[in-house]
Design a protein around this motif. Sequence first.
Motif, mmCIF file in Angstrom:
data_model
loop_
_atom_site.group_PDB
_atom_site.id
_atom_site.type_symbol
_atom_site.label_atom_id
_atom_site.label_comp_id
_atom_site.label_asym_id
_atom_site.label_seq_id
_atom_site.Cartn_x
_atom_site.Cartn_y
_atom_site.Cartn_z
ATOM 1 N N MET A 294 0.814 -1.214 0.000
ATOM 2 C CA MET A 294 0.000 0.000 0.000
ATOM 3 C C MET A 294 0.848 1.266 0.000
ATOM 4 O O MET A 294 0.305 2.357 0.142
ATOM 5 N N THR A 295 2.141 1.140 -0.145
ATOM 6 C CA THR A 295 2.997 2.320 -0.130
ATOM 7 C C THR A 295 2.760 3.164 -1.379
ATOM 8 O O THR A 295 2.259 2.695 -2.392
ATOM 9 N N GLY A 296 3.132 4.428 -1.278
ATOM 10 C CA GLY A 296 2.992 5.328 -2.414
ATOM 11 C C GLY A 296 1.582 5.870 -2.547
ATOM 12 O O GLY A 296 0.929 6.233 -1.570
ATOM 13 N N THR A 297 1.085 5.906 -3.769
ATOM 14 C CA THR A 297 -0.229 6.497 -4.056
ATOM 15 C C THR A 297 -1.349 5.754 -3.361
ATOM 16 O O THR A 297 -2.320 6.362 -2.890
ATOM 17 N N ARG A 298 -1.242 4.433 -3.258
ATOM 18 C CA ARG A 298 -2.309 3.659 -2.627
ATOM 19 C C ARG A 298 -2.467 4.043 -1.158
ATOM 20 O O ARG A 298 -3.592 4.175 -0.650
ATOM 21 N N GLU A 299 -1.365 4.214 -0.480
ATOM 22 C CA GLU A 299 -1.438 4.588 0.933
ATOM 23 C C GLU A 299 -2.020 5.986 1.082
ATOM 24 O O GLU A 299 -2.810 6.249 1.996
ATOM 25 N N ILE A 300 -1.651 6.905 0.193
ATOM 26 C CA ILE A 300 -2.191 8.264 0.253
ATOM 27 C C ILE A 300 -3.706 8.244 0.067
ATOM 28 O O ILE A 300 -4.454 8.907 0.788
ATOM 29 N N LEU A 301 -4.170 7.448 -0.904
ATOM 30 C CA LEU A 301 -5.609 7.351 -1.150
ATOM 31 C C LEU A 301 -6.335 6.725 0.040
ATOM 32 O O LEU A 301 -7.446 7.143 0.392
ATOM 33 N N SER A 302 -5.723 5.728 0.648
ATOM 34 C CA SER A 302 -6.371 5.086 1.790
ATOM 35 C C SER A 302 -6.473 6.061 2.962
ATOM 36 O O SER A 302 -7.484 6.083 3.680
ATOM 37 N N LYS A 303 -5.456 6.878 3.155
ATOM 38 C CA LYS A 303 -5.516 7.869 4.232
ATOM 39 C C LYS A 303 -6.550 8.939 3.914
ATOM 40 O O LYS A 303 -7.191 9.478 4.824
ATOM 41 N N ALA A 304 -6.724 9.250 2.630
ATOM 42 C CA ALA A 304 -7.767 10.208 2.240
ATOM 43 C C ALA A 304 -9.145 9.655 2.590
ATOM 44 O O ALA A 304 -10.031 10.400 3.035
ATOM 45 N N VAL A 305 -9.335 8.359 2.398
ATOM 46 C CA VAL A 305 -10.604 7.727 2.753
ATOM 47 C C VAL A 305 -10.839 7.825 4.258
ATOM 48 O O VAL A 305 -11.952 8.126 4.714
ATOM 49 N N VAL A 306 -9.796 7.580 5.036
ATOM 50 C CA VAL A 306 -9.927 7.669 6.490
ATOM 51 C C VAL A 306 -10.305 9.090 6.902
ATOM 52 O O VAL A 306 -11.205 9.305 7.724
ATOM 53 N N LEU A 307 -9.626 10.079 6.324
ATOM 54 C CA LEU A 307 -9.909 11.468 6.676
ATOM 55 C C LEU A 307 -11.335 11.856 6.298
ATOM 56 O O LEU A 307 -12.041 12.513 7.074
ATOM 57 N N ALA A 308 -11.781 11.444 5.111
ATOM 58 C CA ALA A 308 -13.151 11.752 4.685
ATOM 59 C C ALA A 308 -14.172 11.054 5.575
ATOM 60 O O ALA A 308 -15.235 11.609 5.885
ATOM 61 N N THR A 309 -13.860 9.841 6.011
ATOM 62 C CA THR A 309 -14.787 9.098 6.860
ATOM 63 C C THR A 309 -14.900 9.734 8.234
ATOM 64 O O THR A 309 -15.986 9.805 8.815
ATOM 65 N N VAL A 310 -13.773 10.220 8.755
ATOM 66 C CA VAL A 310 -13.802 10.903 10.054
ATOM 67 C C VAL A 310 -14.678 12.156 9.974
ATOM 68 O O VAL A 310 -15.475 12.437 10.874
ATOM 69 N N THR A 311 -14.548 12.902 8.874
ATOM 70 C CA THR A 311 -15.363 14.104 8.695
ATOM 71 C C THR A 311 -16.842 13.743 8.583
ATOM 72 O O THR A 311 -17.701 14.401 9.192
ATOM 73 N N ALA A 312 -17.160 12.692 7.816
ATOM 74 C CA ALA A 312 -18.556 12.273 7.664
ATOM 75 C C ALA A 312 -19.140 11.792 8.987
ATOM 76 O O ALA A 312 -20.302 12.074 9.302
ATOM 77 N N ALA A 313 -18.357 11.070 9.767
ATOM 78 C CA ALA A 313 -18.840 10.588 11.058
ATOM 79 C C ALA A 313 -19.140 11.745 11.995
ATOM 80 O O ALA A 313 -20.123 11.721 12.747
ATOM 81 N N ARG A 314 -18.312 12.784 11.944
ATOM 82 C CA ARG A 314 -18.565 13.974 12.757
ATOM 83 C C ARG A 314 -19.873 14.650 12.343
ATOM 84 O O ARG A 314 -20.682 15.038 13.191
ATOM 85 N N GLU A 315 -20.111 14.782 11.051
ATOM 86 C CA GLU A 315 -21.329 15.425 10.563
ATOM 87 C C GLU A 315 -22.571 14.617 10.916
ATOM 88 O O GLU A 315 -23.636 15.186 11.161
ATOM 89 N N GLN A 316 -22.451 13.291 10.958
ATOM 90 C CA GLN A 316 -23.593 12.420 11.223
ATOM 91 C C GLN A 316 -23.761 12.116 12.703
ATOM 92 O O GLN A 316 -24.700 11.413 13.087
ATOM 93 N N GLY A 317 -22.849 12.616 13.525
ATOM 94 C CA GLY A 317 -22.943 12.362 14.948
ATOM 95 C C GLY A 317 -22.680 10.918 15.323
ATOM 96 O O GLY A 317 -23.267 10.390 16.277
ATOM 97 N N ARG A 318 -21.782 10.277 14.589
ATOM 98 C CA ARG A 318 -21.475 8.872 14.832
ATOM 99 C C ARG A 318 -20.074 8.718 15.411
ATOM 100 O O ARG A 318 -19.225 9.602 15.283
ATOM 101 N N GLU A 319 -19.839 7.584 16.009
ATOM 102 C CA GLU A 319 -18.503 7.250 16.486
ATOM 103 C C GLU A 319 -17.702 6.642 15.346
ATOM 104 O O GLU A 319 -18.232 5.865 14.549
#
Length: 397
Positions: A294-319
């Motif tokens: 997952m090194t390189g671009t794949r790891e960057i994309l996976s971290k982007a997914v994590v960051l977007a999910t954290v933001t969505a969970a905050r907006e939805q009031g979820r853990e």
Amino acid sequence: LWPDEPLFSQVHDAMSKLGLPRLVRRHPEILTSVLLGVARTVVDFIVRQRLGKLVLVENLDDDDDDDDLYDLEEYDDEREEFVYEPLSVEDLSQLAESLANDIVQEWGGAVGGLSQLDKIFGYDHGLLDLQGEEGFGLQDGIWHHSGWKPVPDLQRRISSMPELRDLLSRLGRRPSAEGNDDRKFRPRKRSYDRDDMMGVELDPLDPTSVTGLALSGSLTSMLPNEAVLLRSSMKSLRLLFLAKKAESKLLSYELSGYADVPTLPLPNTRRRSVRLPSAPGGPLIICLDTSHSMTGTREILSKAVVLATVTAAREQGRECRVVSFSSKNNAMEGGSISCDAEGMVRLLDFLSYSFGGGTDVCGALKFAMDALENDMASSDLLLVTDGELPNPPVSNI
């Protein structure tokens, strides 16, 4: 103008470069700290301006021979003298520029970090705590964490992935009898297996809302036009009312509510979506693959997914919980990434490093499912991986 030129222009440019005016508008609590910082800069400028600069003045009245000038034993320290001279216009400009750069250095980390926090959690995140008790102070070392560095690039990648935003928007809410926000969902049918996904269906024994009209013998739910018959001065109309009541043919409101029941998706259905009451779902679990592949671009994309999910969970009031895995021994829970100081540090730690090794997806998924405990039906589990799983032991999950 205050302060005087050239300091005014330099301070103005530095604050504009940092975006401090916009930050103060979003977080008025830092206004006092900003003004105190500017005041200290002005005082420093005035003191150094009045003091002047230290220059060396040589004593040329000494008539020693040239040979004695290089004789270290006979060298006279009194031949040199230091004095303060007023600063020139160029010196004042350089001093003002130096002090403005100090402002950028002092506030750069906090301004950048707060701006990223506002984008991730919204302006009301409450992580800025000038007392340093529950959040972060302006001089806190968190602003210099290496995890901030990839955040701007990750957010740009998120903005260019509409599919990811669409996925996260469809996650999050579930049909729930306790919800008060009606949303469209695909039709499902009743199931009698408690392990199936929870949905809702109308419960006639729970009269909490009007769903239509029906015939009944109930005096409490009948329409007003039926009550007119009872109050009529004509005996025949009163007898008609009594007959309709005896036969349960009074036109009445159909009252019913929703009940939470296990449901299954309808196979190959073409029915339109139906509006049902909804409520926020349970925890959102992310299994993050940070193996060597997952090194390189794949790891960057996976971290982007994590960051977007954290933001969505905050907006939805979820853990939001993260499980990072790279080998059988490194399957680990990152813990809950919530909008608090501990959760933010945990998120930055995930964004700043990665593991290497084989991919033990089975162990990570087991860990995530155990973390859900009894809240599996209303939760979402996202597996972020490149798919390079050698002989995935699906049957063991």
